[in-house]
Design a protein around this motif. Sequence first.
Motif, PDB file in Angstrom:
ATOM      1  N   GLN A 147       0.878  -1.255   0.071  1.00 22.96           N
ATOM      2  CA  GLN A 147       0.016  -0.045   0.006  1.00 22.96           C
ATOM      3  C   GLN A 147       0.794   1.097   0.059  1.00 22.96           C
ATOM      4  O   GLN A 147       1.953   1.360   0.582  1.00 22.96           O
ATOM      5  N   ALA A 148       0.304   2.327  -0.653  1.00 25.05           N
ATOM      6  CA  ALA A 148       1.230   3.420  -0.952  1.00 25.05           C
ATOM      7  C   ALA A 148       1.631   4.196   0.530  1.00 25.05           C
ATOM      8  O   ALA A 148       2.869   4.601   0.576  1.00 25.05           O
ATOM      9  N   ASP A 149       0.978   3.980   1.263  1.00 28.25           N
ATOM     10  CA  ASP A 149       0.881   4.609   2.690  1.00 28.25           C
ATOM     11  C   ASP A 149       2.304   3.912   3.352  1.00 28.25           C
ATOM     12  O   ASP A 149       2.755   4.275   4.395  1.00 28.25           O
ATOM     13  N   GLN A 150       2.413   2.678   3.037  1.00 28.94           N
ATOM     14  CA  GLN A 150       3.538   1.647   3.718  1.00 28.94           C
ATOM     15  C   GLN A 150       4.773   1.543   2.906  1.00 28.94           C
ATOM     16  O   GLN A 150       5.778   0.936   3.350  1.00 28.94           O
ATOM     17  N   ALA A 151       4.794   2.490   1.752  1.00 26.76           N
ATOM     18  CA  ALA A 151       5.954   2.270   0.705  1.00 26.76           C
ATOM     19  C   ALA A 151       7.239   2.670   1.471  1.00 26.76           C
ATOM     20  O   ALA A 151       8.277   2.041   1.205  1.00 26.76           O
ATOM     21  N   LEU A 152       7.395   3.822   2.123  1.00 28.92           N
ATOM     22  CA  LEU A 152       8.509   4.291   2.877  1.00 28.92           C
ATOM     23  C   LEU A 152       9.095   3.247   3.924  1.00 28.92           C
ATOM     24  O   LEU A 152      10.282   3.012   3.852  1.00 28.92           O
ATOM     25  N   LYS A 153       8.104   2.801   4.637  1.00 22.51           N
ATOM     26  CA  LYS A 153       8.480   2.002   5.792  1.00 22.51           C
ATOM     27  C   LYS A 153       9.070   0.664   5.003  1.00 22.51           C
ATOM     28  O   LYS A 153      10.103   0.160   5.317  1.00 22.51           O
ATOM     29  N   ALA A 154       8.551   0.036   3.971  1.00 20.59           N
ATOM     30  CA  ALA A 154       8.997  -1.026   3.359  1.00 20.59           C
ATOM     31  C   ALA A 154      10.307  -0.835   2.623  1.00 20.59           C
ATOM     32  O   ALA A 154      11.148  -1.815   2.730  1.00 20.59           O
ATOM     33  N   ALA A 155      10.514   0.165   2.065  1.00 26.89           N
ATOM     34  CA  ALA A 155      11.784   0.615   1.382  1.00 26.89           C
ATOM     35  C   ALA A 155      12.920   0.454   2.539  1.00 26.89           C
ATOM     36  O   ALA A 155      14.016  -0.163   2.269  1.00 26.89           O
ATOM     37  N   LEU A 156      12.531   1.143   3.505  1.00 22.74           N
ATOM     38  CA  LEU A 156      13.569   1.173   4.540  1.00 22.74           C
ATOM     39  C   LEU A 156      13.928  -0.093   5.174  1.00 22.74           C
ATOM     40  O   LEU A 156      14.992  -0.375   5.523  1.00 22.74           O
ATOM     41  N   GLU A 157      13.013  -0.812   5.104  1.00 17.86           N
ATOM     42  CA  GLU A 157      13.199  -2.314   5.859  1.00 17.86           C
ATOM     43  C   GLU A 157      13.921  -3.212   4.685  1.00 17.86           C
ATOM     44  O   GLU A 157      14.894  -4.036   5.088  1.00 17.86           O
ATOM     45  N   ASP A 158      13.869  -2.888   3.415  1.00 15.35           N
ATOM     46  CA  ASP A 158      14.389  -3.747   2.561  1.00 15.35           C
ATOM     47  C   ASP A 158      15.889  -3.221   2.360  1.00 15.35           C
ATOM     48  O   ASP A 158      16.903  -3.970   2.036  1.00 15.35           O
ATOM     49  N   LEU A 159      16.396  -1.855   2.699  1.00 16.52           N
ATOM     50  CA  LEU A 159      17.540  -1.434   3.116  1.00 16.52           C
ATOM     51  C   LEU A 159      18.326  -1.726   4.127  1.00 16.52           C
ATOM     52  O   LEU A 159      19.435  -1.874   4.328  1.00 16.52           O
ATOM     53  N   GLY A 160      17.426  -2.345   5.271  1.00 19.79           N
ATOM     54  CA  GLY A 160      17.941  -2.797   6.545  1.00 19.79           C
ATOM     55  C   GLY A 160      18.339  -1.755   7.482  1.00 19.79           C
ATOM     56  O   GLY A 160      19.127  -1.953   8.320  1.00 19.79           O
ATOM     57  N   THR A 161      17.660  -0.584   7.339  1.00 19.18           N
ATOM     58  CA  THR A 161      17.583   0.445   8.171  1.00 19.18           C
ATOM     59  C   THR A 161      16.475   0.606   9.239  1.00 19.18           C
ATOM     60  O   THR A 161      15.458   0.005   8.763  1.00 19.18           O
TER      61      THR A 161
END
Length: 293
Positions: free
Chosen positions: A279-293
Amino acid sequence: MRTNEQIVRQALSRIEAGYVFPEKTAAIGAAIGRRLAEGAYERLDGPSLCETVTADLQEVCPDKHLRLLWADQPQSLDPADEDEGRAAFLALLKAENQGIRRVEQLDGKVGLIDVRRIAYADEGAAAIGAAMQLVAHSSALILDLRECRGGAPEGAAMWCSYFFRDDQVHLNDIYERSTGATRQFWTAAHLPAPRFTDRPVYALTSSITFSGGEDVAYTLQAHGRAVLVGETTRGGAHPTARHPVTEHTLVTVPTARTINSVTGTNWEGTGVIPNIPVQADQALKAALEDLGT
């Protein structure tokens, strides 16, 4: 005062003269002609006329840039003033910081740039360069395109240029119906800020992301330079001219089509499909998790 039928017929003439797929204009004209004969538009006010005609246009030809639009502010009808919408868009970009809403440094030295419009390369170069300068030493970069509603192909190419080493990357082409010519877009040789290479790039997308915003996302994804996170985008890939029909109505006519140098096609009708769908409102969180931050 012009009748609704006159407005619609003038819009149709613009579509027939300029639409990038001329073989589709006969079907468009026939469908809208039937609606006129039925009296479907007779009693509609301006905004309702635009909404109804747009729905009818896109039913017969599902091109999201093919629209009749209502403008609250009066527009000039002098042919000498017609510039296919460039002046109005330049004024909008000037008022909106060349489309850049914010630049931020997140935890873990992750840079974030929130882009709402894609500026023209000449007018927007300084602002785009300033944003890229601020994130130049970040460990990774997130381009937030979730609210990006479009812009200029030249500006999209400039944004993309920052993520490649040099000017040797062929990004895409644009075919123009009016000239029959195909214009190539390559990464820029000179940029006003350091390039962002050899580090992760993520682009956030939503169902609102459109046109020029989709161009940046699709191009970076196709060239393997960004991971897309979020929702499938709206699906509008055709550069478009805007023509005033009355002081308050204008018709937008796709006059060209984008051809990506990797895929040989574009995102028209399908949208840009993210690598990590959330979901768009979860995209930033998901990107940061994929980066491992």
